[in-house]
Scaffold this active site. Structure first.
Site, PDB file in Angstrom:
ATOM      1  N   ARG A 142       0.676  -1.186  -0.007  1.00 52.26           N
ATOM      2  CA  ARG A 142       0.059   0.010  -0.161  1.00 52.26           C
ATOM      3  C   ARG A 142       0.946   1.462   0.218  1.00 52.26           C
ATOM      4  NH1 ARG A 142      -4.140   0.195   4.688  1.00 52.26           N
ATOM      5  NH2 ARG A 142      -2.545   0.838   5.920  1.00 52.26           N
ATOM      6  N   LYS A 174      -2.792   6.318   1.608  1.00 49.05           N
ATOM      7  CA  LYS A 174      -2.459   7.043   2.816  1.00 49.05           C
ATOM      8  C   LYS A 174      -1.634   8.300   2.711  1.00 49.05           C
ATOM      9  CE  LYS A 174      -2.123   4.675   7.274  1.00 49.05           C
ATOM     10  NZ  LYS A 174      -3.439   5.378   8.008  1.00 49.05           N
ATOM     11  N   GLU A 208     -16.116   5.758   4.863  1.00 46.49           N
ATOM     12  CA  GLU A 208     -15.279   5.383   6.216  1.00 46.49           C
ATOM     13  C   GLU A 208     -15.188   6.499   7.198  1.00 46.49           C
ATOM     14  OE1 GLU A 208     -11.210   4.734   5.419  1.00 46.49           O
ATOM     15  OE2 GLU A 208     -11.024   6.146   3.788  1.00 46.49           O
TER      16      GLU A 208
HETATM   17  N1  PLP Z   1      -9.191   4.132   6.800  1.00 45.50           N
HETATM   18  C1  PLP Z   1      -8.173   5.115   6.942  1.00 45.50           C
HETATM   19  C2  PLP Z   1      -8.812   6.548   6.499  1.00 45.50           C
HETATM   20  C3  PLP Z   1      -7.121   4.834   7.690  1.00 45.50           C
HETATM   21  O1  PLP Z   1      -6.429   5.851   8.341  1.00 45.50           O
HETATM   22  C4  PLP Z   1      -7.118   3.595   8.431  1.00 45.50           C
HETATM   23  C5  PLP Z   1      -5.783   3.331   9.211  1.00 45.50           C
HETATM   24  O2  PLP Z   1      -4.662   2.878   8.618  1.00 45.50           O
HETATM   25  C6  PLP Z   1      -7.634   2.568   8.000  1.00 45.50           C
HETATM   26  C7  PLP Z   1      -8.989   2.875   7.111  1.00 45.50           C
HETATM   27  C8  PLP Z   1      -7.449   1.101   8.403  1.00 45.50           C
HETATM   28  O3  PLP Z   1      -6.219   0.675   7.686  1.00 45.50           O
HETATM   29  P1  PLP Z   1      -5.477  -0.401   8.339  1.00 45.50           P
HETATM   30  O4  PLP Z   1      -6.432  -1.574   8.735  1.00 45.50           O
HETATM   31  O5  PLP Z   1      -4.667  -0.976   7.193  1.00 45.50           O
HETATM   32  O6  PLP Z   1      -4.531   0.003   9.569  1.00 45.50           O
HETATM   33  C1  COI Z   2      -3.787   3.352  11.674  1.00 45.70           C
HETATM   34  O1  COI Z   2      -4.854   2.895  12.082  1.00 45.70           O
HETATM   35  O2  COI Z   2      -2.626   3.034  11.523  1.00 45.70           O
HETATM   36  C2  COI Z   2      -4.003   4.641  11.214  1.00 45.70           C
HETATM   37  O3  COI Z   2      -3.380   5.270  10.667  1.00 45.70           O
HETATM   38  C3  COI Z   2      -5.237   5.405  11.837  1.00 45.70           C
HETATM   39  C4  COI Z   2      -4.935   6.751  12.229  1.00 45.70           C
HETATM   40  C5  COI Z   2      -4.038   6.697  13.571  1.00 45.70           C
HETATM   41  C6  COI Z   2      -4.875   8.040  11.443  1.00 45.70           C
END
Ligand code: PLP
Ligand code: COI
Length: 341
Positions: free
Chosen positions: A82, A184, A220
């Site tokens: 990602r 991200k 989300e």
């Molecule tokens: N959506 C957003 C906007 C986020 O910042 C995050 C955090 O990383 C997620 C979803 C969840 O992603 P992950 O499960 O890869 O941490």
């Molecule tokens: C995460 O879950 O790792 C995120 O980046 C979410 C948040 C701290 C912005």
């Protein structure tokens, strides 16, 4: 190795400076070999591209102490991929995925004494990031970049840990159609700062963003994907090109299907349907899976049957199974757990 003297069980989700961080620099078209350093301070030009035009991306991963005392991380290869996708969309050089995983392991190892012990509920949060550092004043990408990784021990993302939270439907958008919602990039979070401050001021824990084009579909929150449970115990999660492909959500979908035998659907979810779901949760590395008890839509409340005191039964099972896999009490699918040695 002796652990630091930290009150692990009472940690919030904040920054605690740890001993070592990793840095690698991109200059003249290639990455240097990278190294672990002590200094947490970054010095850069006042005109650095990241300061002027927000050319920055990041990832979030956690390291866990397992029941048998090992230190592990969870699917860092997916974060590496990602991160590469984010870099491409932001006109930044790709940091090789094998080096990404290696740098994560190195930084965790170097900060081993900050990895919270098993059973404390805390984890070591790992933050890989990259930014354009040379001076840029005409709008264009930087030519020099730093890739860095730091760590910080953390507790639950939402105060109250696993207690249901209240969110509101936001009038502000987080991502544009065909924009950057699926990567991200720091800019997505900058967009959400006013919305989160406004939500907190009004007594809500988070924002539910709807699709910016039609404002009819669930996207989300500022930091997590949604996961819903239907009254007949099916898992439903929104599909959209402008949300982040959460590693946690993808893992939970697998867990739901293969460990709990539940039917799983990823599809567009209309806001109008939300009132009919039995449970709602927010999933992400920081959030794990946090239950939503109530959604406020401009004064109209949707209250999930599981209420405001406890997590619903299916979200609870999903959480137990996922954290069991991460902490080594439940066998993990092949390749999910990466040991730090
Ligand atoms: N959506 C957003 C906007 C986020 O910042 C995050 C955090 O990383 C997620 C979803 C969840 O992603 P992950 O499960 O890869 O941490
Ligand atoms: C995460 O879950 O790792 C995120 O980046 C979410 C948040 C701290 C912005």
């Amino acid at each position: 190795m002796e652990k630091k003297n930290i009150d692990w069980s009472n940690l919030g989700f904040g920054y605690v400076q740890t001993d070592k961080r990793y840095v690698s620099t991109w200059k003249d078209g290639s990455w240097d070999e990278g190294q672990l350093i002590d200094d947490p301070v970054i010095t850069m030009s006042e005109c650095a591209c990241v300061l002027q035009y927000a050319q920055t991306i990041f990832e979030g991963i956690k390291a866990y102490t397992t029941v048998d005392g090992k230190i592990v991380t969870f699917r860092p290869d997916l974060n590496a991929e990602r991160f590469a996708d984010s870099a491409k969309r932001m006109e930044m050089p790709v940091f090789p995925t094998d080096r990404f995983v290696d740098s994560v392991k190195k930084v965790v190892k170097a900060n081993e004494s900050f990895v919270p012990p098993y059973g404390t509920g805390a984890t070591l949060y790992i933050r890989p990031y990259m930014f354009g550092i040379n001076p840029v004043i005409g709008v264009k990408p930087a030519e020099e970049f730093q890739y860095r990784v730091f760590t910080t021990p953390v507790g639950p993302y939402f105060k109250g840990g696993a207690k249901p939270i209240t969110i509101r439907v936001s009038d502000f958008d987080r991502a544009a159609p065909h924009g950057t919602g699926h990567i991200k990039a720091g800019l997505n979070y900058a967009m959400s700062l006013h919305a989160i401050v406004d939500a907190h001021n009004k007594g809500f824990d988070e924002n539910m963003y709807l699709d910016p084009q039609t404002r009819t579909k669930v996207e989300e929150t500022g930091g997590a994907n949604f996961l819903f449970v239907t009254k007949d115990n099916k898992i439903v999660t929104p599909k959209s090109d402008s949300i982040l492909p959460s590693v946690t959500r993808r893992s939970l979908m697998y867990v739901a299907e293969h460990y709990l035998g539940l039917e799983v659907e990823q599809r567009e979810v209309y806001f109008d349907e939300v009132k009919d779901f039995a449970e709602c949760g927010l999933c992400g590395t920081a959030a794990v899976i946090s239950p939503v008890g109530k959604i406020n839509d401009h004064g109209n409340e949707i209250c999930f049957p599981s209420g405001m005191d406890e997590m619903g039964p299916t979200i609870s099972k999903l959480r137990e199974t996922l954290t069991g896999i991460q902490m080594g009490t439940i066998e993990a699918p092949e390749g999910w757990i990466v040991e730090i040695d």
